[in-house]
Design a protein around this motif. Structure first.
Motif, short mmCIF file in Angstrom:
data_model
loop_
_atom_site.label_atom_id
_atom_site.label_comp_id
_atom_site.label_asym_id
_atom_site.label_seq_id
_atom_site.Cartn_x
_atom_site.Cartn_y
_atom_site.Cartn_z
N PHE A 154 0.83 -1.20 0.00
CA PHE A 154 0.00 0.00 0.00
C PHE A 154 0.87 1.25 0.00
O PHE A 154 2.02 1.24 0.42
CB PHE A 154 -0.97 0.00 1.19
N GLN A 155 0.31 2.35 -0.48
CA GLN A 155 1.01 3.61 -0.56
C GLN A 155 0.33 4.63 0.34
O GLN A 155 -0.68 4.35 0.98
CB GLN A 155 1.06 4.09 -2.01
N SER A 156 0.89 5.84 0.36
CA SER A 156 0.42 6.84 1.31
C SER A 156 -1.06 7.18 1.12
O SER A 156 -1.78 7.41 2.09
CB SER A 156 1.27 8.11 1.17
N TRP A 157 -1.52 7.20 -0.15
CA TRP A 157 -2.91 7.58 -0.38
C TRP A 157 -3.90 6.52 0.11
O TRP A 157 -5.09 6.76 0.20
CB TRP A 157 -3.15 7.86 -1.87
N MET A 158 -3.40 5.32 0.43
CA MET A 158 -4.29 4.26 0.91
C MET A 158 -4.58 4.35 2.40
O MET A 158 -5.43 3.61 2.90
CB MET A 158 -3.67 2.89 0.62
N TRP A 159 -3.89 5.25 3.12
CA TRP A 159 -4.06 5.30 4.57
C TRP A 159 -5.48 5.68 4.99
O TRP A 159 -5.94 5.31 6.07
CB TRP A 159 -3.07 6.28 5.18
N ARG A 160 -6.16 6.43 4.11
CA ARG A 160 -7.53 6.82 4.46
C ARG A 160 -8.42 5.61 4.69
O ARG A 160 -9.20 5.56 5.64
CB ARG A 160 -8.11 7.70 3.34
N GLY A 161 -8.28 4.60 3.82
CA GLY A 161 -9.06 3.39 4.01
C GLY A 161 -8.44 2.45 5.02
O GLY A 161 -9.15 1.79 5.79
N LEU A 162 -7.10 2.41 5.06
CA LEU A 162 -6.43 1.45 5.94
C LEU A 162 -6.59 1.82 7.41
O LEU A 162 -6.74 0.95 8.26
CB LEU A 162 -4.95 1.36 5.58
N THR A 163 -6.53 3.11 7.73
CA THR A 163 -6.71 3.51 9.12
C THR A 163 -8.10 3.16 9.64
O THR A 163 -8.29 2.97 10.84
CB THR A 163 -6.48 5.03 9.27
N PHE A 164 -9.06 3.08 8.73
CA PHE A 164 -10.39 2.62 9.13
C PHE A 164 -10.41 1.11 9.34
O PHE A 164 -11.09 0.61 10.24
CB PHE A 164 -11.41 3.00 8.03
N LEU A 165 -9.63 0.38 8.53
CA LEU A 165 -9.66 -1.08 8.57
C LEU A 165 -8.81 -1.66 9.69
O LEU A 165 -9.18 -2.68 10.29
CB LEU A 165 -9.19 -1.63 7.22
N LEU A 166 -7.68 -1.03 10.00
CA LEU A 166 -6.74 -1.60 10.97
C LEU A 166 -7.35 -1.87 12.35
O LEU A 166 -7.08 -2.93 12.94
CB LEU A 166 -5.51 -0.70 11.11
N PRO A 167 -8.16 -0.98 12.93
CA PRO A 167 -8.75 -1.31 14.24
C PRO A 167 -9.57 -2.59 14.23
O PRO A 167 -9.53 -3.37 15.19
CB PRO A 167 -9.62 -0.08 14.55
N LYS A 175 4.47 -5.86 11.53
CA LYS A 175 5.69 -5.76 10.73
C LYS A 175 5.44 -5.05 9.41
O LYS A 175 6.21 -4.17 9.00
CB LYS A 175 6.24 -7.16 10.48
N VAL A 176 4.35 -5.41 8.74
CA VAL A 176 4.03 -4.80 7.44
C VAL A 176 3.75 -3.32 7.60
O VAL A 176 4.28 -2.48 6.85
CB VAL A 176 2.84 -5.52 6.78
N VAL A 177 2.94 -2.95 8.60
CA VAL A 177 2.60 -1.54 8.81
C VAL A 177 3.85 -0.75 9.17
O VAL A 177 4.07 0.36 8.66
CB VAL A 177 1.52 -1.41 9.90
N HIS A 178 4.70 -1.29 10.05
CA HIS A 178 5.93 -0.61 10.43
C HIS A 178 6.84 -0.41 9.24
O HIS A 178 7.41 0.68 9.04
CB HIS A 178 6.65 -1.41 11.52
N THR A 179 6.98 -1.44 8.40
CA THR A 179 7.84 -1.34 7.22
C THR A 179 7.34 -0.27 6.26
O THR A 179 8.12 0.55 5.75
CB THR A 179 7.90 -2.70 6.49
#
Length: 339
Positions: free
Chosen positions: A260-273, A323-327
């Motif tokens: 994933f790239q930076s523009w994907m954080w909008r959806g990923l921050t919703f999904l991660l919790p 690990k993936v998120v940190h990387t």
């Protein structure tokens, strides 16, 4: 000669002419197919030779690096980076060449060629794979809700667990085909479905009794939540896949949270919790089962085995996601620091 018979004769002559053209076209097709097979063999052999020589060169650089000076060490590091880049290129090349199936596909399908040779075929397969997961997720969600709130029978639980076993077995086969066609699924994500299949199989063999009833509702509630999370993952991954494919930045078979790239954080921050909540629910299941295994009326071996399996799932999912998120966070920070 009557009119209808003359019409039949004209039709036959037209068919005869078209048949001659078809025979010539088929002859050319067989010739091109033989040429294609020869090219595939030539490419595969050349790639294998290159990979072997690169491996030998890598080992030679490893030995030389120990005694190299600062400038020489920098040259060695640069050459190693080139070798890694070349290996990635070979990986992309091999995605369009026939290859031997892995152990699991050999056991299930035998030595059947499952290579998809065009981008259109690869994307169509990936798209169908995602739709398959969506449909089965909806069925499993409805089944878990029915077992939890409506059908309180052991036979319905067995049907639900059998569906889980079939679902994960099928996903394992389909993901193995994806890997054979160049998908970069690796590490824990490959092992996850094997572990989940084993867990569902153990649940299927767990006999009805007091201990089973104590854990039943918790497991079904977890299955409902997990199906909902998988539903969210489907739309997140599908959106990322289509956008990246439209931008021409990713492989036709990429999936999971990797890449994933930076523009994907909008959806990923919703999904991660939701993902982390599911991981810790797996840990809660493991703790509950460990406690039940010490119950004075517990006689089933499935309880302790399930506890260990849920613990393995928690550790694998939680640590890999971290690990993936940190990387990727580190990669994004490095990109922003560059002028």
């Amino acid at each position: 000669m009557s009119g209808p018979l003359e019409g039949c004769e004209r039709e036959w002559l037209e068919l005869e002419g078209e048949f001659q053209e078809l025979q010539e076209t088929h002859r050319i097709y067989k010739q091109k197919l033989e040429e294609l097979t020869a090219l595939q063999t030539l490419c595969s052999g050349s790639i294998n030779k290159q990979k072997k020589r690169l491996k030998d060169l890598w080992l030679e650089l490893q030995r030389y690096k120990r005694h190299a000076g600062s400038e020489e060490a920098e040259l060695v590091q640069q050459m190693r980076a080139y070798i890694k880049e070349r290996q990635n290129i070979f990986f992309d090349m091999e995605a369009y060449l026939p290859k031997k199936n892995g152990l699991y596909l050999n056991l299930v399908l035998g030595n059947v060629n499952v290579t998809l040779l065009s981008n259109q075929a690869k994307f169509a397969y990936k798209d169908e794979y995602e739709k398959f997961k969506l449909y089965l997720t909806i069925i499993l969600l409805l089944g878990a809700v029915a077992c939890r709130f409506v059908l309180h029978y052991r036979v319905t639980d067995e049907v639900f667990n059998f569906l889980l076993v079939w679902y994960y077995c099928t996903l394992t086969i389909r993901e193995s085909i994806l890997i054979s066609n160049g998908s970069r699924i690796k590490g824990w994500w490959v092992s996850h479905h094997y572990v989940s299949t084993f867990l569902s199989g153990v649940m299927l063999t767990w006999p009805n009794g007091l201990i089973y009833q104590k854990f039943r509702d918790q497991f079904l509630a977890f299955s409902i939540f997990q199906s909902c999370v998988q539903f969210l993952q489907y739309y997140y991954q599908r959106g990322c896949l289509y956008r990246l494919r439209a931008l021409g930045e990713r492989n036709h078979l990429d999936l999971t949270v990797e890449g994933f790239q930076s523009w994907m954080w909008r959806g990923l921050t919703f999904l991660l919790p939701f993902l982390f909540c599911g991981h810790f629910w797996q840990l809660y299941n493991a703790v509950t089962l460990f406690e039940l295994s010490t119950h004075e009326e517990c006689r089933e071996w499935q309880v302790f085995v399930l506890a260990l399996t849920f613990l393995v799932l928690f550790l694998g999912n939680f640590l890999t996601t971290l690990k993936v998120v940190h990387t990727k966070l580190q990669q994004n920070r490095n990109k922003t620091k560059k002028p």
